[in-house]
Design a protein around this motif. Structure first.
Motif, PDB file in Angstrom:
ATOM      1  N   ALA A  55      45.057  28.935  47.007  1.00 59.30           N
ATOM      2  CA  ALA A  55      45.531  30.203  47.539  1.00 59.30           C
ATOM      3  C   ALA A  55      46.837  30.652  46.901  1.00 59.30           C
ATOM      4  N   GLY A  56      47.440  29.788  46.129  1.00 58.88           N
ATOM      5  CA  GLY A  56      48.611  30.189  45.364  1.00 58.88           C
ATOM      6  C   GLY A  56      49.889  30.333  46.167  1.00 58.88           C
ATOM      7  N   GLY A  57      49.901  29.800  47.380  1.00 59.86           N
ATOM      8  CA  GLY A  57      51.124  29.831  48.169  1.00 59.86           C
ATOM      9  C   GLY A  57      51.599  31.226  48.478  1.00 59.86           C
ATOM     10  N   GLY A  58      50.672  32.192  48.601  1.00 58.73           N
ATOM     11  CA  GLY A  58      51.045  33.559  48.906  1.00 58.73           C
ATOM     12  C   GLY A  58      51.438  34.364  47.677  1.00 58.73           C
ATOM     13  N   ARG A  59      51.552  33.722  46.531  1.00 61.10           N
ATOM     14  CA  ARG A  59      51.927  34.426  45.315  1.00 61.10           C
ATOM     15  C   ARG A  59      50.769  35.291  44.831  1.00 61.10           C
ATOM     16  N   ARG A  60      51.092  36.472  44.318  1.00 60.93           N
ATOM     17  CA  ARG A  60      50.059  37.364  43.817  1.00 60.93           C
ATOM     18  C   ARG A  60      49.392  36.785  42.572  1.00 60.93           C
ATOM     19  N   ALA A  61      48.099  37.083  42.443  1.00 64.33           N
ATOM     20  CA  ALA A  61      47.384  36.661  41.239  1.00 64.33           C
ATOM     21  C   ALA A  61      47.915  37.442  40.042  1.00 64.33           C
ATOM     22  N   GLY A  62      48.233  36.742  38.968  1.00 68.37           N
ATOM     23  CA  GLY A  62      48.784  37.400  37.789  1.00 68.37           C
ATOM     24  C   GLY A  62      48.279  36.765  36.516  1.00 68.37           C
ATOM     25  N   TRP A  63      48.829  37.210  35.408  1.00 64.69           N
ATOM     26  CA  TRP A  63      48.351  36.742  34.108  1.00 64.69           C
ATOM     27  C   TRP A  63      48.773  35.312  33.827  1.00 64.69           C
ATOM     28  N   ARG A  64      49.777  34.811  34.566  1.00 62.51           N
ATOM     29  CA  ARG A  64      50.107  33.390  34.436  1.00 62.51           C
ATOM     30  C   ARG A  64      48.939  32.537  34.887  1.00 62.51           C
ATOM     31  N   ASP A  65      48.230  33.012  35.913  1.00 58.92           N
ATOM     32  CA  ASP A  65      47.051  32.298  36.399  1.00 58.92           C
ATOM     33  C   ASP A  65      45.922  32.342  35.366  1.00 58.92           C
ATOM     34  N   VAL A  66      45.800  33.481  34.661  1.00 57.07           N
ATOM     35  CA  VAL A  66      44.811  33.570  33.583  1.00 57.07           C
ATOM     36  C   VAL A  66      45.137  32.546  32.496  1.00 57.07           C
ATOM     37  N   ALA A  67      46.422  32.458  32.143  1.00 57.57           N
ATOM     38  CA  ALA A  67      46.842  31.484  31.130  1.00 57.57           C
ATOM     39  C   ALA A  67      46.561  30.059  31.596  1.00 57.57           C
TER      40      ALA A  67
ATOM     41  N   ALA B  34      37.489  40.971  33.893  1.00 58.27           N
ATOM     42  CA  ALA B  34      36.768  39.702  34.049  1.00 58.27           C
ATOM     43  C   ALA B  34      37.754  38.541  34.098  1.00 58.27           C
ATOM     44  N   LEU B  35      38.774  38.572  33.244  1.00 54.84           N
ATOM     45  CA  LEU B  35      39.780  37.509  33.253  1.00 54.84           C
ATOM     46  C   LEU B  35      40.591  37.540  34.543  1.00 54.84           C
ATOM     47  N   TRP B  36      41.024  38.727  34.948  1.00 59.05           N
ATOM     48  CA  TRP B  36      41.797  38.839  36.173  1.00 59.05           C
ATOM     49  C   TRP B  36      40.912  38.563  37.391  1.00 59.05           C
ATOM     50  N   GLY B  37      39.675  39.043  37.332  1.00 61.54           N
ATOM     51  CA  GLY B  37      38.746  38.800  38.432  1.00 61.54           C
ATOM     52  C   GLY B  37      38.444  37.330  38.617  1.00 61.54           C
ATOM     53  N   GLY B  38      38.487  36.559  37.530  1.00 62.67           N
ATOM     54  CA  GLY B  38      38.307  35.119  37.657  1.00 62.67           C
ATOM     55  C   GLY B  38      39.413  34.480  38.485  1.00 62.67           C
TER      56      GLY B  38
ATOM     57  N   PHE C  64      32.532  45.594  37.444  1.00 62.63           N
ATOM     58  CA  PHE C  64      31.572  44.543  37.104  1.00 62.63           C
ATOM     59  C   PHE C  64      32.297  43.293  36.610  1.00 62.63           C
ATOM     60  N   GLY C  65      33.356  43.499  35.807  1.00 56.56           N
ATOM     61  CA  GLY C  65      34.122  42.371  35.300  1.00 56.56           C
ATOM     62  C   GLY C  65      34.733  41.548  36.414  1.00 56.56           C
ATOM     63  N   MET C  66      35.181  42.195  37.490  1.00 55.88           N
ATOM     64  CA  MET C  66      35.744  41.468  38.622  1.00 55.88           C
ATOM     65  C   MET C  66      34.653  40.827  39.483  1.00 55.88           C
ATOM     66  N   ASN C  67      33.483  41.477  39.545  1.00 57.02           N
ATOM     67  CA  ASN C  67      32.398  40.983  40.382  1.00 57.02           C
ATOM     68  C   ASN C  67      31.742  39.742  39.805  1.00 57.02           C
ATOM     69  N   SER C  68      31.544  39.718  38.500  1.00 55.78           N
ATOM     70  CA  SER C  68      30.744  38.676  37.866  1.00 55.78           C
ATOM     71  C   SER C  68      31.302  37.261  38.065  1.00 55.78           C
ATOM     72  N   PRO C  69      32.623  37.021  37.892  1.00 57.39           N
ATOM     73  CA  PRO C  69      33.116  35.656  38.113  1.00 57.39           C
ATOM     74  C   PRO C  69      32.917  35.179  39.547  1.00 57.39           C
ATOM     75  N   ALA C  70      33.158  36.055  40.525  1.00 58.71           N
ATOM     76  CA  ALA C  70      32.990  35.654  41.924  1.00 58.71           C
ATOM     77  C   ALA C  70      31.533  35.328  42.225  1.00 58.71           C
ATOM     78  N   ARG C  71      30.623  36.139  41.713  1.00 54.62           N
ATOM     79  CA  ARG C  71      29.195  35.917  41.945  1.00 54.62           C
ATOM     80  C   ARG C  71      28.746  34.602  41.314  1.00 54.62           C
ATOM     81  N   SER C  72      29.094  34.397  40.059  1.00 52.25           N
ATOM     82  CA  SER C  72      28.643  33.184  39.363  1.00 52.25           C
ATOM     83  C   SER C  72      29.281  31.925  39.941  1.00 52.25           C
ATOM     84  N   ALA C  73      30.581  32.004  40.288  1.00 52.10           N
ATOM     85  CA  ALA C  73      31.281  30.823  40.797  1.00 52.10           C
ATOM     86  C   ALA C  73      30.817  30.440  42.190  1.00 52.10           C
ATOM     87  N   SER C  74      30.114  31.342  42.884  1.00 52.90           N
ATOM     88  CA  SER C  74      29.651  31.056  44.247  1.00 52.90           C
ATOM     89  C   SER C  74      28.422  30.152  44.275  1.00 52.90           C
ATOM     90  N   VAL C  75      27.687  30.089  43.168  1.00 51.57           N
ATOM     91  CA  VAL C  75      26.414  29.371  43.173  1.00 51.57           C
ATOM     92  C   VAL C  75      26.597  27.899  43.543  1.00 51.57           C
TER      93      VAL C  75
END
Length: 447
Positions: free
Chosen positions: A240-252, A102-106, A157-168
């Protein structure tokens, strides 16, 4: 993949965001309050927008289907082991991947097209449902296989839920966000009532494998609905993060964002207070067996578990009474304090029917809180952070009640069930009032 279409309701996402900011969804002014009795019932204006209607319809289908699997998995584990402890172990096996993904999916929801994220994760959930069906149909009787599949499904489900809710917030005007949140929450609560009842009726007739298969078929309907959504890419170039991969720094970064935005922080703290101190479901079996035993232990237990979601559904159906309120922070405070008062009343109730009534009132308060906390997350956060905010929200919703189970179970053993419930309810009300006094900006917050 299908992109945004040109019909009146399928507005290209950037235009939708501009409309949301001004309240002029689809270029039309919001209609005036409905006359007569209609102003009291659920506000269905968000369903005028075809993209949201598709998202909501997918939620409607899976709200029931997912509950079939939620009942079938613990039932199958108990049938194999004969142990409730293993049922509990399985629940925690699903918690860790839910929290992590869920955190990474966000972060993912803030970095790539949210429609794509929903499509990929819904496919993953559907595949795990089919694997649940296959193992049950083959009669594997393996707890290890069930726990691995449950962990995988919770991760998707953890990855799906943030995308679904943030789309509203991209699919409806800002003025209709509370109504849209009420529609989504009411469907989810209704599924929590109908799904288990349907599962209980179908298990003796069709068996566990068929329940898994029904859930998989329902997910195919969800996939079609999500496929028909417009593209939902990041609105800002930096997201888009300038092409950088999504990581835990983004979670922080997401947690730092919460810490520096008091309104968001207060909405999370209010929910944590309500769920951790005021969710006494771990004590329901003890109360049913002792305090309310004259009404029949099984009957009392069923009513206790059903009362809160029933109250929440009633609150959703009558959400027209509150969804147009502008003081969103004040509504959250009032709802959480009401939840604490209702839980206190439940703990003081020697009569089962008064207990059910107080729990149902708590469910109404919970619906009000859900509506305005969800709206605050959508309106107070920028679009490039909404996914991460919804990821944290998923963790709080999933983790809070589990912490409450441990806290109330321990307190119930030490103080007695009713005393533990009353203490928790009072603590919720007092702590929330203290929070409101300490942060005046939250109680004054309007979107």
């Amino acid at each position: 993949m299908e992109t945004a279409r040109s019909s009146d309701d399928d507005i290209e996402p950037t235009a939708r965001e501009k409309d949301a900011a001004t309240g002029d969804g689809d270029g039309d002014p919001a209609p005036p309050p409905r006359p007569g009795w209609r102003r009291w019932v659920m506000d269905t204006r968000p369903l005028r927008h075809r993209p949201f209607r598709r998202l909501w319809s997918s939620t409607t289908v899976t709200a029931v289907g997912s509950q079939l699997t939620a009942v079938a998995v613990p039932k199958q584990i108990y049938d194999i082991t004969g142990s409730s402890a293993w049922v509990g172990y399985a629940s925690f096996a699903g918690l860790l991947p839910l929290v992590v993904f869920a955190l990474w999916g966000g972060v993912i929801a803030d970095r790539i097209d949210r429609r794509t994220t929903m499509l990929v994760t819904n496919v993953g959930i559907a595949v795990t449902s089919l694997l649940f069906w296959a193992q049950s149909f083959a009669g594997l009787d393996s707890v290890a296989v069930l726990m691995v599949l449950l962990a995988a499904q919770q991760g998707f489900f953890g990855m799906n839920s943030p995308a679904r809710s943030a789309s509203v917030a991209r699919l409806v005007p800002a003025a209709e966000l509370p109504a849209a949140t009420a529609l989504q929450s009411t469907v989810a609560q209704t599924g929590m009532i109908i799904g288990p009842l349907l599962a209980g009726a179908l298990i003796p007739v069709l068996g566990l494998p068929t329940l898994y298969l029904i859930d998989a078929v329902a997910l195919c309907v969800t996939l079609w609905a999500v496929w028909k959504l417009p593209a939902l890419p990041p609105l800002t170039e930096g997201a888009a993060g300038g092409g950088r991969r999504a990581g835990w720094r983004d979670v922080a970064d997401g947690f730092r964002y919460i810490a520096t935005h008091r309104i968001l922080l207060m909405s999370f703290l209010a929910d944590i207070i309500a769920m951790v101190f005021g969710m006494p479901r771990a004590l329901f079996p003890q109360l049913a067996a002792h305090t309310y035993e004259p009404w029949g232990e099984g009957f009392a237990l069923g009513l206790l578990f059903a009362a809160i979601p029933l109250g929440a559904v009633a609150g959703g159906l009558l959400s027209g009474t509150f969804s147009r309120a502008r003081r969103h922070g004040l509504m959250v405070i009032a709802a959480v304090v009401s939840w604490g008062v209702a839980i206190t009343g439940f703990g003081l109730s020697p009569n089962l029917w008064w207990a059910v009534a107080f729990l149902a009132f708590a469910g109404v308060a919970d619906m009000v809180s859900m509506v305005f906390r969800g709206t605050i997350l959508q309106s107070a956060a920028t679009d490039d952070m909404r996914g991460r905010m919804q990821g944290v929200f998923t963790v709080v919703v999933a983790g809070g009640p589990r912490i409450a189970d441990l806290l109330h179970g321990t307190a119930g053993s030490l103080l007695g069930a009713r005393a533990a419930v009353v203490a928790g309810g009072v603590l919720v009300a007092v702590s929330t009032l203290g929070l409101a006094a300490a942060v005046p900006a939250f109680r004054r917050y309007t979107p």
